[in-house]
Structures are given as C-alpha cells and as structure tokens.
Design a protein around this motif. Structure first.
Motif, PDB file in Angstrom:
ATOM      1  N   ALA A  88       0.771  -1.216   0.061  1.00 24.18           N
ATOM      2  CA  ALA A  88      -0.001  -0.016  -0.261  1.00 24.18           C
ATOM      3  C   ALA A  88       0.919   1.363   0.006  1.00 24.18           C
ATOM      4  CB  ALA A  88      -1.044  -0.015   1.188  1.00 24.18           C
ATOM      5  N   ALA A  89       2.064   1.154   0.749  1.00 22.34           N
ATOM      6  CA  ALA A  89       2.892   2.399   0.806  1.00 22.34           C
ATOM      7  C   ALA A  89       3.415   2.871  -0.528  1.00 22.34           C
ATOM      8  CB  ALA A  89       4.031   2.161   1.875  1.00 22.34           C
ATOM      9  N   ARG A  90       4.025   1.390  -1.138  1.00 23.30           N
ATOM     10  CA  ARG A  90       4.664   1.616  -2.511  1.00 23.30           C
ATOM     11  C   ARG A  90       3.501   2.160  -3.397  1.00 23.30           C
ATOM     12  NH1 ARG A  90       8.470  -3.953  -2.690  1.00 23.30           N
ATOM     13  NH2 ARG A  90       9.287  -3.627  -0.864  1.00 23.30           N
ATOM     14  N   MET A  91       2.187   1.693  -3.421  1.00 26.15           N
ATOM     15  CA  MET A  91       1.306   2.348  -4.547  1.00 26.15           C
ATOM     16  C   MET A  91       1.008   3.490  -4.271  1.00 26.15           C
ATOM     17  SD  MET A  91      -0.323  -0.310  -6.216  1.00 26.15           S
ATOM     18  CE  MET A  91      -2.011   0.444  -6.407  1.00 26.15           C
ATOM     19  N   GLU A  92       0.821   4.071  -3.102  1.00 20.28           N
ATOM     20  CA  GLU A  92       0.638   5.422  -2.529  1.00 20.28           C
ATOM     21  C   GLU A  92       1.750   6.429  -3.383  1.00 20.28           C
ATOM     22  OE1 GLU A  92      -1.889   6.385  -0.771  1.00 20.28           O
ATOM     23  OE2 GLU A  92      -1.486   8.558  -1.243  1.00 20.28           O
ATOM     24  N   ALA A  93       2.984   5.912  -3.453  1.00 22.80           N
ATOM     25  CA  ALA A  93       4.100   6.681  -3.855  1.00 22.80           C
ATOM     26  C   ALA A  93       4.184   6.804  -5.344  1.00 22.80           C
ATOM     27  CB  ALA A  93       5.443   6.242  -3.559  1.00 22.80           C
ATOM     28  N   LEU A  94       3.092   6.084  -6.246  1.00 22.96           N
ATOM     29  CA  LEU A  94       3.077   5.865  -7.620  1.00 22.96           C
ATOM     30  C   LEU A  94       2.651   7.053  -8.162  1.00 22.96           C
ATOM     31  CD1 LEU A  94       2.269   2.338  -8.555  1.00 22.96           C
ATOM     32  CD2 LEU A  94       4.479   3.319  -8.623  1.00 22.96           C
ATOM     33  N   PRO A  95       2.592   7.780  -9.394  1.00 16.39           N
ATOM     34  CA  PRO A  95       1.907   8.563 -10.067  1.00 16.39           C
ATOM     35  C   PRO A  95       0.556   8.339 -10.477  1.00 16.39           C
ATOM     36  CG  PRO A  95       3.420   7.786 -11.595  1.00 16.39           C
ATOM     37  CD  PRO A  95       3.673   6.820 -10.132  1.00 16.39           C
ATOM     38  N   GLN A  96      -0.386   9.055 -10.462  1.00 24.01           N
ATOM     39  CA  GLN A  96      -1.859   8.922 -10.717  1.00 24.01           C
ATOM     40  C   GLN A  96      -2.162   7.690 -12.070  1.00 24.01           C
ATOM     41  OE1 GLN A  96      -4.317   9.085  -8.537  1.00 24.01           O
ATOM     42  NE2 GLN A  96      -3.070   9.837  -7.092  1.00 24.01           N
ATOM     43  N   THR A  97      -1.361   8.003 -12.938  1.00 19.80           N
ATOM     44  CA  THR A  97      -1.331   7.189 -14.160  1.00 19.80           C
ATOM     45  C   THR A  97      -0.022   6.903 -14.509  1.00 19.80           C
ATOM     46  OG1 THR A  97      -1.256   8.947 -15.976  1.00 19.80           O
ATOM     47  CG2 THR A  97      -3.447   8.253 -15.059  1.00 19.80           C
ATOM     48  N   MET A  98       0.011   5.611 -15.073  1.00 21.40           N
ATOM     49  CA  MET A  98       1.458   5.155 -15.539  1.00 21.40           C
ATOM     50  C   MET A  98       1.440   4.617 -17.116  1.00 21.40           C
ATOM     51  SD  MET A  98       3.256   3.351 -12.364  1.00 21.40           S
ATOM     52  CE  MET A  98       4.662   2.974 -13.000  1.00 21.40           C
ATOM     53  N   SER A  99       2.633   4.566 -17.694  1.00 23.62           N
ATOM     54  CA  SER A  99       2.525   4.102 -18.937  1.00 23.62           C
ATOM     55  C   SER A  99       3.435   2.976 -18.901  1.00 23.62           C
ATOM     56  CB  SER A  99       2.946   5.010 -20.036  1.00 23.62           C
ATOM     57  OG  SER A  99       3.279   4.384 -21.209  1.00 23.62           O
ATOM     58  N   VAL A 100       2.793   1.800 -19.316  1.00 20.56           N
ATOM     59  CA  VAL A 100       3.646   0.439 -19.199  1.00 20.56           C
ATOM     60  C   VAL A 100       3.362  -0.395 -20.646  1.00 20.56           C
ATOM     61  CG1 VAL A 100       3.048   0.316 -16.530  1.00 20.56           C
ATOM     62  CG2 VAL A 100       1.550  -0.998 -18.227  1.00 20.56           C
ATOM     63  N   THR A 101       4.050  -1.367 -20.477  1.00 20.08           N
ATOM     64  CA  THR A 101       4.312  -2.055 -21.924  1.00 20.08           C
ATOM     65  C   THR A 101       3.788  -3.498 -21.672  1.00 20.08           C
ATOM     66  OG1 THR A 101       5.858  -0.510 -22.392  1.00 20.08           O
ATOM     67  CG2 THR A 101       5.391  -2.270 -24.104  1.00 20.08           C
ATOM     68  N   ALA A 102       2.799  -4.061 -22.439  1.00 22.20           N
ATOM     69  CA  ALA A 102       2.544  -5.502 -22.477  1.00 22.20           C
ATOM     70  C   ALA A 102       3.553  -6.154 -23.521  1.00 22.20           C
ATOM     71  CB  ALA A 102       0.893  -5.655 -22.720  1.00 22.20           C
ATOM     72  N   HIS A 103       4.008  -7.362 -22.967  1.00 22.36           N
ATOM     73  CA  HIS A 103       4.742  -8.215 -23.850  1.00 22.36           C
ATOM     74  C   HIS A 103       4.415  -9.619 -23.890  1.00 22.36           C
ATOM     75  CE1 HIS A 103       8.246  -5.455 -24.682  1.00 22.36           C
ATOM     76  NE2 HIS A 103       7.809  -4.975 -23.464  1.00 22.36           N
ATOM     77  N   ALA A 104       3.853 -10.284 -25.063  1.00 20.91           N
ATOM     78  CA  ALA A 104       3.577 -11.728 -24.748  1.00 20.91           C
ATOM     79  C   ALA A 104       3.872 -12.412 -25.998  1.00 20.91           C
ATOM     80  CB  ALA A 104       2.170 -11.874 -24.320  1.00 20.91           C
ATOM     81  N   ARG A 105       3.962 -13.591 -26.014  1.00 20.54           N
ATOM     82  CA  ARG A 105       4.277 -14.222 -27.586  1.00 20.54           C
ATOM     83  C   ARG A 105       2.931 -15.340 -27.690  1.00 20.54           C
ATOM     84  NH1 ARG A 105       9.262 -17.848 -29.650  1.00 20.54           N
ATOM     85  NH2 ARG A 105       8.063 -19.797 -29.791  1.00 20.54           N
ATOM     86  N   LEU A 106       2.449 -15.454 -28.946  1.00 23.56           N
ATOM     87  CA  LEU A 106       1.398 -16.261 -29.345  1.00 23.56           C
ATOM     88  C   LEU A 106       1.947 -17.338 -30.106  1.00 23.56           C
ATOM     89  CD1 LEU A 106      -1.813 -15.965 -29.051  1.00 23.56           C
ATOM     90  CD2 LEU A 106      -1.829 -15.283 -31.571  1.00 23.56           C
TER      91      LEU A 106
END
Ligand SMILES: C[S@@+](CC[C@H](N)C(=O)[O-])C[C@H]1O[C@@H](n2cnc3c(N)ncnc32)[C@H](O)[C@@H]1O
Length: 289
Positions: A265-283
C-alpha cells in the motif's frame, strides 16, 4: 450452459460419456457415476481424492474482472481470437466443422473465451478452470459456454478428439492431454507473457518479473505430443494504467504475495496517478504430433 457441451464431456473416473439427469441438476456417466451441477451452473469433474489445488481466489478473480473490463488487454484478446479463427479455417479446409468446439484451459473470468465465441458463428465453448470463483464467472460469461471445474494436470474430463481449438492464456498446459482431446486438424493456441511484461510496475512495486525461457520450456514439455503449427507472433503494446487498474493488476497476480499488504500500500501510494506500461507476450500455435 452445460447442455450445449455435454457431448464433449467425459467422466473423470473412466472417460465414459456423460449426460444430463434430473433437468441437468446433475450429470451421470454411462458407468453410473453422478456429478452435481452447482446452482450457479458449473460442474466439478474430478475423480478420486478430488482437486489438489484451489486456483485463483475470490479477490484475484474480482481484480482480474476489474482489470480486463477496462480493455487494457484488448490487443491480446483480438490476437487470441484471430489465431483461433485461423486455426479453425485451416482445419475446416481439411474437413467439415459446422459447429467448432473450443476449450479454454485456465479460463479465469471467461474474458477471452466469450470474445472468441462472439466472433465465431456457431461455435460453442468449454471454459475450464480449477477455481470455483472463476467457474462462477465462466458459467455466465456467454450463452454458448459450459463451465467445468477440473485440474489441467490431471486427466481432462473431455472426450477423445472432440475439441477443434484449445486456448491457454497465461495459464498451465497439459500437452499429453491436449494431444488426446484435439480433433483432427485441431490446434492449441497459447499466449505466454514475455520478459519485460509490465516491467515498469515491477521496479517501484518490487514485484516479481516474468522468468526467462517460459516458451522454450513449453516446447520441451510438449515434445512427443505437440509441435509448432505456425510462426509465433510477438505482441507488444503500451497501456495507460490509472491507480485502480494498477491495484487490480497487482491483486490479480500472485507476484506480490511476498510483500506485506502495508508495504505494498505504501509503494502504491508513492506511484503517480497514471503510468505508461508495456505489455509483452508471445502467441504460439501448436498441433498434435
Ligand atoms: C493467470 S490466470 C489467467 C486467467 C485467464 N486465462 C485470463 O488470462 O484472464 C490463471 C488461471 O488458471 C487457473 N489455474 C491455475 N492452476 C490450474 C490448474 N491446475 N488447472 C486448471 N486451471 C488452473 C487459475 O485459477 C486462473 O484462473
């Protein structure tokens, strides 16, 4: 509804055919075993000592539903449905498959399976998961789905050569059983997370990354049962996550269980309101050897 898929289900004790009894409140096998249908519409098909694992708990399934309903993995669902459609087109050119039968193993909330059933006319699907919480969602995710609780590591309660396409999205596989239940020309579609998947979340939250070599291990385990049927496709795309989505993503995976709830919860609190992340998977697409 289980009546849509009854002809592909098998008694987990001996593989014999099942049929509905007492207005489908239970399934009975040719050999006389009886399996109660839960009032939520799913059936548990396990023999002997029953199931050894529980799968995703209620909180994980709810978090998954919240996360997926925001469309963050829409490119994954489109890719999986497209691969199943391609696999069926290949099979259909070999023989007539008027009503393709799909199976998703570790189907979770049914997000992927229901999308595929909507996209493929006349198809019907078995949603299989070991988690009763997932099964409740599966039973109502689509009118052409039948929901089954079973363990993919045990003999699957599915008739030989009855399934035209099996899909597995971020879930365990059983290559020997897949080979047994695939209809001629059928394929297995597997989506596997790749190194780098959502890594932007991992460092600030201290959660576990995707181990290397997952796909290689899948092919090793499949040896003698399944082989590559098409070139693999690497999928990567950006996602904007708000705080609610980040919390749901963390809660739907077991990777944060080694961190206390307070610390997380403490680490979540420190995050910005939105984050840009990247999904990676293989089909990957596989067929019976
Ligand atoms: C990471 S989740 C993926 C769920 C779904 N495929 C999705 O992507 O939304 C893995 C799923 O596999 C199920 N599962 C885990 N072990 C299983 C087993 N031995 N047999 C069947 N299902 C299993 C879990 O309950 C969970 O629903």
């Amino acid at each position: 509804m289980l009546s849509h898929i009854i002809d592909v289900l098998a008694d987990p004790a001996d593989g014999s055919a099942l049929s509905g009894a007492d207005d489908f409140t239970r399934l009975v096998s040719e050999s006389g075993h009886s399996y109660d249908v839960a009032k939520q519409g799913y059936v548990t098909l396990a023999s002997g000592a029953g199931l050894k694992h529980k799968g995703d708990d209620a909180d994980m399934v709810t978090a998954r539903e919240t996360y997926l309903s925001k469309g963050h993995f829409a490119p994954f669902v489109e890719a999986v449905t497209g691969a199943i459609q391609n696999a069926l087109d290949n099979a259909i050119s070999q023989e007539d498959v008027p009503e393709p039968t799909l199976l998703e193993v570790g189907a979770g909330t049914g997000y992927y399976l229901s999308h595929t059933l909507d996209s493929i006319d006349g198809s019907r699907g078995v949603g299989l998961d070991i988690s009763p919480h997932a099964a409740r969602h599966l039973a109502k995710c689509h009118p052409r789905v039948g929901a089954v609780i079973a363990d993919v590591w045990q003999t699957l309660p599915i008739r030989d050569e009855s399934i035209n396409a099996i899909s597995v999205v971020f879930a365990p596989r059983n290559p020997a059983e897949f080979q047994r239940i695939l209809a001629p020309g059928g394929q297995v579609i597997v989506l596997t997370p790749q190194a780098g998947h959502l890594d932007e979340l991992r460092e600030p939250l201290g959660i576990l990354g995707v181990e290397e070599g997952k796909v290689e291990r899948m092919y090793d385990q499949a040896e003698g049962f399944l082989e590559q049927a098409a070139d693999p496709v690497n999928l990567a795309f950006p996602i904007q996550l708000d705080k609610e989505s980040i919390a749901a993503q963390v809660a739907m995976s077991p990777s944060a269980r080694h961190i206390s709830a307070e610390e997380l919860a403490a680490r979540m609190e420190a995050l910005p309101q939105t984050m840009s992340v990247t999904a990676h998977a293989r089909l990957d697409r596989l067929r019976a050897v």
